[in-house]
Write a protein that holds these residues in place. Structure first.
Motif, PDB file in Angstrom:
ATOM      1  N   HIS A  41       0.833  -1.198   0.000  1.00 17.37           N
ATOM      2  CA  HIS A  41       0.000   0.000   0.000  1.00 17.37           C
ATOM      3  C   HIS A  41       0.876   1.261   0.000  1.00 17.37           C
ATOM      4  O   HIS A  41       2.009   1.230   0.440  1.00 17.37           O
ATOM      5  CB  HIS A  41      -0.974   0.003   1.185  1.00 17.37           C
ATOM      6  CG  HIS A  41      -0.310   0.109   2.514  1.00 17.37           C
ATOM      7  ND1 HIS A  41       0.207  -0.964   3.181  1.00 17.37           N
ATOM      8  CD2 HIS A  41      -0.078   1.185   3.304  1.00 17.37           C
ATOM      9  CE1 HIS A  41       0.733  -0.572   4.323  1.00 17.37           C
ATOM     10  NE2 HIS A  41       0.577   0.733   4.427  1.00 17.37           N
ATOM     11  N   GLU A  88       2.166   4.960   1.002  1.00 19.43           N
ATOM     12  CA  GLU A  88       2.319   5.771   2.199  1.00 19.43           C
ATOM     13  C   GLU A  88       2.741   7.172   1.774  1.00 19.43           C
ATOM     14  O   GLU A  88       3.398   7.338   0.741  1.00 19.43           O
ATOM     15  CB  GLU A  88       3.360   5.157   3.129  1.00 19.43           C
ATOM     16  CG  GLU A  88       2.912   3.838   3.714  1.00 19.43           C
ATOM     17  CD  GLU A  88       3.888   3.273   4.725  1.00 19.43           C
ATOM     18  OE1 GLU A  88       4.907   3.931   5.019  1.00 19.43           O
ATOM     19  OE2 GLU A  88       3.626   2.161   5.211  1.00 19.43           O
ATOM     20  N   VAL A 123       5.376   3.353  -2.520  1.00 18.30           N
ATOM     21  CA  VAL A 123       4.900   1.998  -2.309  1.00 18.30           C
ATOM     22  C   VAL A 123       6.018   1.029  -2.668  1.00 18.30           C
ATOM     23  O   VAL A 123       6.795   1.283  -3.593  1.00 18.30           O
ATOM     24  CB  VAL A 123       3.636   1.708  -3.159  1.00 18.30           C
ATOM     25  CG1 VAL A 123       3.939   1.768  -4.649  1.00 18.30           C
ATOM     26  CG2 VAL A 123       3.005   0.370  -2.791  1.00 18.30           C
ATOM     27  N   GLU A 158      -7.152   3.142  -3.022  1.00 15.47           N
ATOM     28  CA  GLU A 158      -7.574   3.710  -1.740  1.00 15.47           C
ATOM     29  C   GLU A 158      -6.374   4.183  -0.919  1.00 15.47           C
ATOM     30  O   GLU A 158      -6.395   5.278  -0.348  1.00 15.47           O
ATOM     31  CB  GLU A 158      -8.370   2.674  -0.950  1.00 15.47           C
ATOM     32  CG  GLU A 158      -8.955   3.199   0.331  1.00 15.47           C
ATOM     33  CD  GLU A 158      -9.801   2.166   1.052  1.00 15.47           C
ATOM     34  OE1 GLU A 158      -9.967   2.316   2.269  1.00 15.47           O
ATOM     35  OE2 GLU A 158     -10.291   1.224   0.402  1.00 15.47           O
ATOM     36  N   SER A 159      -5.309   3.384  -0.885  1.00 18.02           N
ATOM     37  CA  SER A 159      -4.138   3.795  -0.109  1.00 18.02           C
ATOM     38  C   SER A 159      -3.429   4.993  -0.742  1.00 18.02           C
ATOM     39  O   SER A 159      -2.874   5.828  -0.045  1.00 18.02           O
ATOM     40  CB  SER A 159      -3.169   2.617   0.085  1.00 18.02           C
ATOM     41  OG  SER A 159      -2.532   2.246  -1.117  1.00 18.02           O
ATOM     42  N   ASP A 214      -5.394   8.091   0.269  1.00 20.11           N
ATOM     43  CA  ASP A 214      -5.063   8.428   1.656  1.00 20.11           C
ATOM     44  C   ASP A 214      -3.684   9.049   1.755  1.00 20.11           C
ATOM     45  O   ASP A 214      -3.477  10.039   2.483  1.00 20.11           O
ATOM     46  CB  ASP A 214      -5.124   7.181   2.543  1.00 20.11           C
ATOM     47  CG  ASP A 214      -6.543   6.659   2.728  1.00 20.11           C
ATOM     48  OD1 ASP A 214      -7.496   7.411   2.445  1.00 20.11           O
ATOM     49  OD2 ASP A 214      -6.682   5.487   3.139  1.00 20.11           O
ATOM     50  N   ALA A 215      -2.706   8.505   1.021  1.00 23.04           N
ATOM     51  CA  ALA A 215      -1.333   9.008   1.090  1.00 23.04           C
ATOM     52  C   ALA A 215      -1.234  10.417   0.521  1.00 23.04           C
ATOM     53  O   ALA A 215      -0.538  11.266   1.081  1.00 23.04           O
ATOM     54  CB  ALA A 215      -0.394   8.071   0.333  1.00 23.04           C
TER      55      ALA A 215
END
Length: 198
Positions: free
Chosen positions: A4, A6, A15, A190-191, A194-195
């Motif tokens: 995922h 970050e 990632v 999705e990740s 968010d990141a």
């Protein structure tokens, strides 16, 4: 970080991807490019006029391929319902002046994925860390979304609940690898959101 995205300090995302993940992502992005089709050659022998390119007319009918229809939906009317003649005329006119640019953007997003994966080089047994600047992250988001839309169309997913049912498919079902790719891409997407927002 494995599996995922970050956030990176100063913006962007990173990632860790192993060789198999890089290969799958690259293959999917190349298939997306093939599905979207080649772009117009704006640097033709007589040098294309940028203003003429801006007002070039594109197609007026929606694509017959379900995956392309999902990537390039009509701007008017509800999907899956019969359009009245006025909505059909509005949708055709809107498509005529927007689809070429939309195809170009989707093509550039997929190319950005291929280029960034190619820049990783061989990592051997170790996972390679892909670092994306904010602009590259936005291109990746576009491409991941387009990949999920295309795969979802092939799997005939119309609601998020459909993917839950497909998850329970038998391992020998020929759709299973595509379902797993769809879900994996969703997790990556999705990740990444968010990141980039973190």
């Amino acid at each position: 970080m494995a599996g995922h995205f970050e956030p990176l300090s100063g913006g962007g995302a990173a990632v860790a991807l192993d060789e198999v993940e890089v290969s799958i992502l690259r293959s999917l992005a190349v298939q997306l490019l093939e599905l979207i089709g080649p772009g117009e050659d704006a640097s033709g022998p007589d040098g294309a006029d940028p203003l003429a390119r801006l007002f070039a007319e594109g197609p007026s009918e929606p694509p017959s391929d379900p995956a392309l229809a999902r990537l390039f939906p009509d701007a008017y009317g509800d999907p899956g319902t019969e359009q009245d003649p006025r909505e059909r005329a509005y949708a055709a006119e809107f498509r005529r002046y927007t689809e070429n640019d939309l195809r170009d953007r989707k093509r550039e997003d997929a190319l950005a994925v291929v280029r960034s994966l190619d820049s990783l080089g061989a990592a051997g047994d170790e996972a390679a860390v892909l670092r994306l600047a904010p602009e590259d992250g936005r291109r990746w988001l576009g491409a991941l979304n387009d990949l999920r839309l295309a795969i979802g169309a092939r799997l005939e997913i119309t609601h998020e609940d459909d993917s839950e049912a497909l998850l329970r498919l038998a391992d020998d079902d020929p759709r299973k690898p595509m379902v797993m790719a769809y879900l994996w891409l969703g997790g990556l997407q999705e990740s990444l959101v968010d990141a980039l927002m973190g």
